[in-house]
Design an enzyme around this catalytic site. Structure first.
Site, PDB file in Angstrom:
ATOM      1  N   LYS A 174       0.919  -1.297   0.312  1.00  0.00           N
ATOM      2  CA  LYS A 174      -0.078   0.161  -0.140  1.00  0.00           C
ATOM      3  C   LYS A 174       1.070   1.454   0.310  1.00  0.00           C
ATOM      4  CE  LYS A 174      -2.051  -0.980   3.523  1.00  0.00           C
ATOM      5  NZ  LYS A 174      -1.453  -2.010   4.031  1.00  0.00           N
ATOM      6  N   ARG A 183      -9.854   0.470   8.030  1.00  0.00           N
ATOM      7  CA  ARG A 183      -9.303  -0.681   8.329  1.00  0.00           C
ATOM      8  C   ARG A 183     -10.457  -1.900   9.088  1.00  0.00           C
ATOM      9  NH1 ARG A 183      -3.969   0.306   8.643  1.00  0.00           N
ATOM     10  NH2 ARG A 183      -2.667  -1.330   8.991  1.00  0.00           N
ATOM     11  N   ARG A 196      10.995  -5.496   5.228  1.00  0.00           N
ATOM     12  CA  ARG A 196      11.429  -4.370   4.751  1.00  0.00           C
ATOM     13  C   ARG A 196      12.450  -3.368   4.993  1.00  0.00           C
ATOM     14  NH1 ARG A 196       5.508  -1.890   5.455  1.00  0.00           N
ATOM     15  NH2 ARG A 196       5.893  -2.677   7.248  1.00  0.00           N
ATOM     16  N   ARG A 235      11.311  -1.037  10.577  1.00  0.00           N
ATOM     17  CA  ARG A 235      10.374  -0.946  11.734  1.00  0.00           C
ATOM     18  C   ARG A 235       9.936  -2.214  13.034  1.00  0.00           C
ATOM     19  NH1 ARG A 235       4.700   0.511   8.395  1.00  0.00           N
ATOM     20  NH2 ARG A 235       3.799  -0.750   9.418  1.00  0.00           N
ATOM     21  N   ARG A 257      -0.553  -9.017  13.397  1.00  0.00           N
ATOM     22  CA  ARG A 257      -0.403  -8.349  12.639  1.00  0.00           C
ATOM     23  C   ARG A 257      -1.987  -9.081  11.372  1.00  0.00           C
ATOM     24  NH1 ARG A 257       4.374  -5.094  10.409  1.00  0.00           N
ATOM     25  NH2 ARG A 257       2.809  -4.487   9.162  1.00  0.00           N
TER      26      ARG A 257
HETATM   27  P1  AP5 Z   1       5.141  -1.822   1.758  1.00  0.00           P
HETATM   28  O1  AP5 Z   1       4.831  -0.938   0.634  1.00  0.00           O
HETATM   29  O2  AP5 Z   1       5.459  -1.343   3.169  1.00  0.00           O
HETATM   30  O3  AP5 Z   1       3.529  -2.367   2.743  1.00  0.00           O
HETATM   31  P2  AP5 Z   1       2.458  -1.957   3.166  1.00  0.00           P
HETATM   32  O4  AP5 Z   1       1.278  -2.333   2.430  1.00  0.00           O
HETATM   33  O5  AP5 Z   1       2.330  -0.193   3.460  1.00  0.00           O
HETATM   34  O6  AP5 Z   1       2.645  -2.153   4.059  1.00  0.00           O
HETATM   35  P3  AP5 Z   1       2.676  -1.843   6.189  1.00  0.00           P
HETATM   36  O7  AP5 Z   1       3.154  -3.116   7.198  1.00  0.00           O
HETATM   37  O8  AP5 Z   1       3.117  -0.528   5.949  1.00  0.00           O
HETATM   38  O9  AP5 Z   1       1.186  -1.758   6.768  1.00  0.00           O
HETATM   39  P4  AP5 Z   1       0.317  -1.997   7.665  1.00  0.00           P
HETATM   40  O10 AP5 Z   1      -1.144  -2.348   7.158  1.00  0.00           O
HETATM   41  O11 AP5 Z   1       1.052  -3.381   8.322  1.00  0.00           O
HETATM   42  O12 AP5 Z   1       0.788  -1.025   7.906  1.00  0.00           O
HETATM   43  P5  AP5 Z   1       1.003   1.228   8.025  1.00  0.00           P
HETATM   44  O13 AP5 Z   1       1.987   1.690   8.593  1.00  0.00           O
HETATM   45  O14 AP5 Z   1      -0.760   0.637   7.987  1.00  0.00           O
HETATM   46  O15 AP5 Z   1       5.672  -2.901   1.016  1.00  0.00           O
HETATM   47  C1  AP5 Z   1       5.819  -3.902   2.238  1.00  0.00           C
HETATM   48  C2  AP5 Z   1       7.182  -4.344   1.530  1.00  0.00           C
HETATM   49  O16 AP5 Z   1       7.253  -5.117   0.415  1.00  0.00           O
HETATM   50  C3  AP5 Z   1       8.625  -3.519   1.570  1.00  0.00           C
HETATM   51  O17 AP5 Z   1       9.340  -4.036   2.031  1.00  0.00           O
HETATM   52  C4  AP5 Z   1       8.060  -3.258  -0.490  1.00  0.00           C
HETATM   53  O18 AP5 Z   1       9.523  -2.324  -0.390  1.00  0.00           O
HETATM   54  C5  AP5 Z   1       8.301  -4.431  -0.446  1.00  0.00           C
HETATM   55  N1  AP5 Z   1       7.334  -4.490  -1.772  1.00  0.00           N
HETATM   56  C6  AP5 Z   1       6.238  -3.404  -1.900  1.00  0.00           C
HETATM   57  N2  AP5 Z   1       5.473  -3.649  -3.380  1.00  0.00           N
HETATM   58  C7  AP5 Z   1       6.647  -4.786  -3.731  1.00  0.00           C
HETATM   59  C8  AP5 Z   1       6.102  -5.641  -5.273  1.00  0.00           C
HETATM   60  N3  AP5 Z   1       5.261  -5.287  -5.504  1.00  0.00           N
HETATM   61  N4  AP5 Z   1       7.286  -7.147  -5.057  1.00  0.00           N
HETATM   62  C9  AP5 Z   1       8.028  -7.193  -4.677  1.00  0.00           C
HETATM   63  N5  AP5 Z   1       8.510  -6.267  -3.267  1.00  0.00           N
HETATM   64  C10 AP5 Z   1       7.360  -5.503  -3.162  1.00  0.00           C
HETATM   65  O19 AP5 Z   1      -0.097   1.057  10.104  1.00  0.00           O
HETATM   66  C11 AP5 Z   1       1.016   0.091  11.262  1.00  0.00           C
HETATM   67  C12 AP5 Z   1       0.104  -0.192  12.673  1.00  0.00           C
HETATM   68  O20 AP5 Z   1      -0.646   1.276  12.359  1.00  0.00           O
HETATM   69  C13 AP5 Z   1      -1.244  -0.732  11.970  1.00  0.00           C
HETATM   70  O21 AP5 Z   1      -0.582  -2.377  12.181  1.00  0.00           O
HETATM   71  C14 AP5 Z   1      -2.145  -0.600  13.513  1.00  0.00           C
HETATM   72  O22 AP5 Z   1      -1.428  -1.144  14.841  1.00  0.00           O
HETATM   73  C15 AP5 Z   1      -1.591   1.480  13.224  1.00  0.00           C
HETATM   74  N6  AP5 Z   1      -2.994   1.401  12.289  1.00  0.00           N
HETATM   75  C16 AP5 Z   1      -2.933   2.200  11.613  1.00  0.00           C
HETATM   76  N7  AP5 Z   1      -4.111   2.812  10.600  1.00  0.00           N
HETATM   77  C17 AP5 Z   1      -5.394   2.344  11.777  1.00  0.00           C
HETATM   78  C18 AP5 Z   1      -6.401   2.345  11.207  1.00  0.00           C
HETATM   79  N8  AP5 Z   1      -6.975   2.214  10.706  1.00  0.00           N
HETATM   80  N9  AP5 Z   1      -7.476   1.972  12.807  1.00  0.00           N
HETATM   81  C19 AP5 Z   1      -6.392   1.103  13.637  1.00  0.00           C
HETATM   82  N10 AP5 Z   1      -5.367   0.803  13.320  1.00  0.00           N
HETATM   83  C20 AP5 Z   1      -4.144   1.751  12.656  1.00  0.00           C
HETATM   84 MG    MG Z   2       2.682   1.104   4.899  1.00  0.00          MG
END
Ligand code: AP5
Ligand code: MG
Ligand code: ZN
Length: 215
Positions: free
Chosen positions: A13, A88, A127, A160, A171
């Site tokens: 994402k 989410r 990552r 991270r 997660r």
């Molecule tokens: P990346 O692009 O970083 O993936 P992502 O989907 O953004 O993953 P996140 O871990 O950021 O998602 P998340 O939903 O757990 O965390 P968030 O920060 O939102 O890609 C991942 C890896 O793959 C990278 O190394 C990249 O280079 C590689 N990659 C990407 N595309 C690729 C491809 N096509 N091929 C190969 N490799 C690839 O949330 C963190 C925490 O915050 C949550 O756990 C929760 O506790 C809280 N939180 C956030 N939002 C909410 C909400 N709305 N409600 C409640 N809690 C929330």
């Molecule tokens: Mg992210």
């Protein structure tokens, strides 16, 4: 264009959001990034959010929705936005619909980046992120050009805190239980686009742009 990116943790994402926001000239709004910035600054919000994030759990809806509402009321969201990691849960999605409705707006598309769990685990454990500018890398799939410093700003890249194997599993459980139902929520509204998130990064971007009618 008002877009939502859905997908498991590690689906890509954030990676797609940065590229799409630049191409479409709309702000990229990541609740995860907002929480991490608050944790870094040691704010009250950051302290509350950290308790949940460190356990791999979702931050409660009442904390999360207020942040998004504030952000969406900023002038740069007038011509559209790209939400990454929000909504989410079903209550968050209903809240978003309600907030947008009051502003005479609605979501155009919810894009689900589909990636199986085994691929997710490999991605998240490899990552690395730039703590200064937020660019995301992967030690095998998408490494920084000079090893371990950011291509953009030459800061050392880091892992991270929630990318430890044990937290990744939690997660994923939270994702399947609380977030996956959103796929049907947007499908029923006729707004769902699904892309295969195991393809190359550039290929996924092109598929998304095609599906939303750009290029
Ligand atoms: P990346 O692009 O970083 O993936 P992502 O989907 O953004 O993953 P996140 O871990 O950021 O998602 P998340 O939903 O757990 O965390 P968030 O920060 O939102 O890609 C991942 C890896 O793959 C990278 O190394 C990249 O280079 C590689 N990659 C990407 N595309 C690729 C491809 N096509 N091929 C190969 N490799 C690839 O949330 C963190 C925490 O915050 C949550 O756990 C929760 O506790 C809280 N939180 C956030 N939002 C909410 C909400 N709305 N409600 C409640 N809690 C929330
Ligand atoms: Mg992210
Ligand atoms: Zn950087």
């Amino acid at each position: 264009m008002r877009l939502i990116l859905l997908g498991a943790p590690g689906a890509g994402k954030g990676t797609q959001a940065v590229i799409l926001a630049e191409k479409l000239k709309i702000p990229h709004i990541s609740t995860g990034d907002i929480f991490r910035a608050n944790i870094k600054e040691g704010t009250e919000l950051g302290k509350k959010a950290k308790e949940f994030i460190d356990r791999g759990a979702l931050v409660p809806d009442d904390i999360t929705v207020g942040i998004v509402k504030d952000r969406l009321s900023k002038p740069d969201c007038k011509n559209g936005f790209l939400l990454d990691g929000f909504p989410r849960t079903i209550p968050q999605a209903e809240y978003l619909d309600d907030v947008l409705c009051k502003m005479n707006m609605s979501v155009d598309y919810a894009i689900n980046i589909d990636v199986p769990d085994d691929v997710i685990i490999k991605r998240l454990s490899g990552r690395r992120v730039c703590p200064a500018c937020g660019i995301t890398y992967h030690i095998v799939n998408n490494p920084p050009q000079q090893g371990d410093v950011c291509d953009g700003c030459v800061t050392g890249v880091v892992q991270r805190d929630d990318d430890k194997e044990e937290t990744i599993q939690k997660r994923l459980i939270a994702y399947h239980e609380q977030t996956e139902p959103l796929i049907d929520y947007y499908k029923n509204k006729g707004k769902l686009i699904v892309v295969d998130g195991t393809k190359e990064i550039e290929e996924i971007t092109s598929e998304i742009l095609k599906a939303i009618g750009v290029v």
